[in-house]
Design an enzyme around this catalytic site. Structure first.
Site, PDB file in Angstrom:
ATOM      1  N   HIS A   1       0.821  -1.220   0.000  1.00  0.00           N
ATOM      2  CA  HIS A   1       0.000   0.000   0.000  1.00  0.00           C
ATOM      3  C   HIS A   1       0.850   1.263   0.000  1.00  0.00           C
ATOM      4  CE1 HIS A   1       0.378  -0.209   4.526  1.00  0.00           C
ATOM      5  NE2 HIS A   1       0.447   1.099   4.380  1.00  0.00           N
TER       6      HIS A   1
ATOM      7  N   ASP B   1       0.175  -7.693   1.589  1.00  0.00           N
ATOM      8  CA  ASP B   1       0.530  -6.264   1.647  1.00  0.00           C
ATOM      9  C   ASP B   1       2.039  -6.070   1.692  1.00  0.00           C
ATOM     10  OD1 ASP B   1       0.179  -3.548   1.616  1.00  0.00           O
ATOM     11  OD2 ASP B   1      -0.285  -3.370   3.745  1.00  0.00           O
TER      12      ASP B   1
ATOM     13  N   SER C   1       4.738   2.669   7.997  1.00  0.00           N
ATOM     14  CA  SER C   1       4.431   1.455   7.237  1.00  0.00           C
ATOM     15  C   SER C   1       5.652   0.978   6.487  1.00  0.00           C
ATOM     16  CB  SER C   1       3.312   1.714   6.234  1.00  0.00           C
ATOM     17  OG  SER C   1       2.080   1.796   6.850  1.00  0.00           O
TER      18      SER C   1
END
Length: 500
Positions: A137, A167, A245
């Site tokens: 993402h 992911d 992230s």
């Protein structure tokens, strides 16, 4: 961040992998912590040597920080032409030809240029020749990716491969002699263990926070990027924020044990819990991308009983709440589990030698294998323990009950078009919508009863069974194509968020 997901959880930035700069920077052959399993921890703590107290965070942090990078992305949108309905000539029909009005007022067509979108995340260097792991993402849809290393050098990066189901993404920069973090064994992570989170939150410089592992194999339902998502997160209370992230979750030996991926927050910022992809799962996924160009994922071919089943359904399946297991609700007739002899109502308690008592644990263990791999699945059938040798297959099974549920969600009564009617309509077959009730068709389209469906998501359908199969293959957003009896004009109806 590209988007802010509040209330339940927030996916944030980019992945990372930690490394030993001094040990590997000068090797003639590039060192890769994912493909080579001979890494040694640079730091020795209470987890590796007894009697070593208190816990030392300084050495682990100093060895990890150089291997974590800042990732900045830009997504540029193409210019799209659109029709401004308010500028169309309101007198066109009256005059028959509106060229006169177009000459003075224009034809109502306009070009729309959406602004470019910028986002920020983190990443971890996994090889000293420039491979970096991050979250899917973080880089998904990006037209420009810039990586800034801890020594302030900037690099342009390209995407090598992605796996939306976990992911994870692999990117590459043109560089040499980079520091690499060694991988730890995420299976050895235990509750209460001290950990560090390293990343670039909130567009700050590299940041290190500390906490403990508060849970393992957490499924929080945040990943909706893939068709068969895997969530078995390590949960920690180390402070993590948007931009982290893809950053590293590190043990006190300075080893990578997880890729920071999400936070649970009512505000969009850190509020107590963060979630990381286990390093063992990451190693398998990224290793596949490096070796094969794509993820080689094996499937067991079962549907698991949800943990919130009502008592009546539990009784039907023979589920005993006192048994810590994953209960088989259904098996794919063409799947690996049924082929091996596993049946509905079996309670899976082990995959190989790893105990499993939640769906997340089972999914993680199976996701570490590729099609053709043989695994031992231990089940309880009644009071008897059985072990089945299962050869995994290469696709998700589509169960009859799942297909029926998809058709039911349309909220329509369907019937196959007869051969005679198909001939009159000059089609080879189709499915007629005879009634429309409460459901997706009624809620999202202006379709009328009588409409004959000939395609779903670009897939030709001639019967209701083919319609079921097409719905199973369709994504979340697709078109239903067809026509009305007595007309040769094709109609298209858009369906959105179908499987959410």
């Amino acid at each position: 961040m590209k988007s802010k997901m509040k209330i339940a959880a927030l996916a944030f930035g980019a992945v990372a992998i930690i490394g030993g700069y001094a040990l590997f920077a000068n090797n003639s052959k590039p060192y890769n912590s994912v493909l080579q399993n001979n890494s040694t921890a640079f730091v020795k703590t209470a987890y590796t040597e007894t009697g070593s107290t208190p816990i030392d965070f300084e050495k682990a942090a100093s060895s990890a920080v150089p291997t974590v990078v800042h990732i900045k992305t830009v997504t540029k949108f193409k210019e799209t032409a659109g029709r401004n309905q308010q500028q169309q000539n309101p007198f066109g029909d009256m005059f028959g030809n509106d060229d006169f009005f177009k000459k003075f007022f224009g034809d109502g067509s306009r070009s729309f240029q959406q602004p470019e979108q910028k986002a920020s995340g983190s990443g971890v260097i996994i090889s000293n020749d420039g491979y970096i792991v991050t979250n899917n993402h973080v880089v998904d849809g990006a037209t420009d990716i810039t990586v800034t290393s801890n020594d302030r050098k900037n690099y342009k990066a390209k995407v090598i491969g992605t796996d939306p189901n976990t992911d994870l993404a692999l990117i590459k920069i043109d560089a040499k002699n980079l520091p690499v973090m060694p991988l730890g064994n995420s299976d050895d992570v235990h509750l209460g263990q001290w950990v560090l989170a390293v990343g670039y939150p909130l567009n700050l410089d590299v940041t290190v926070t500390q906490g403990i592992v508060s849970a393992k194999s957490r499924n929080i339902g945040i990943n909706r990027q893939g068709t068969a998502p895997v969530e078995a997160f390590i949960q920690t209370d180390a402070a993590v924020n948007p931009g982290s992230s893809g950053g590293a979750l590190v043990n006190t030996n300075g080893e990578l044990i997880g890729i920071n991926t999400a936070i649970a927050s009512p505000t969009g910022s850190y509020a107590g819990y963060a979630y990381s992809i286990p390093s063992n799962l990451m190693q398998k996924v990224i290793g596949d991308i490096m070796k094969f160009g794509t993820v080689q994922r094996g499937y067991l071919g079962i549907s698991m009983a949800p943990e919130d089943l009502d008592n009546a359904k539990k009784k039907e399946l023979g589920i005993n709440d006192e048994v810590a297991a994953v209960w088989v609700m259904e098996t794919d007739p063409a799947g690996a589990a049924e082929e091996a002899g596993i049946i509905k109502g079996d309670a899976i308690i082990k995959i190989d030698n790893a105990a499993v008592n939640t769906g997340a644990q089972l999914a993680e263990q199976v996701a570490r294998h590729k099609p053709g791999d043989k695994i031992n699945v231990t089940v309880l059938r009644g009071k008897e323990e059985k072990v089945f040798a299962v050869t995994l297959k290469n696709k998700v099974g589509t169960f009859a009950s799942q297909k029926a549920a998809l058709v039911e969600s349309l909220g329509a009564v369907l019937a196959d078009v007869s051969k005679d009617d198909a001939k009159k309509m000059n089609i080879t077959g189709g499915v007629q919508v005879t009634e429309i009730g409460d459901g997706i068709i009624g809620n999202e389209t202006n379709m009328k009863p009588g409409f004959v469906i000939t395609k779903v998501a670009g897939i030709v359908v001639k019967t209701t069974e083919e319609l079921r199969d097409a719905l199973g293959k369709a994504g979340n957003n697709f078109q239903i194509e067809g026509l009305y009896p007595g007309s040769s004009e094709l109609y298209y109806y858009g369906i959105n968020d179908f499987k959410k």
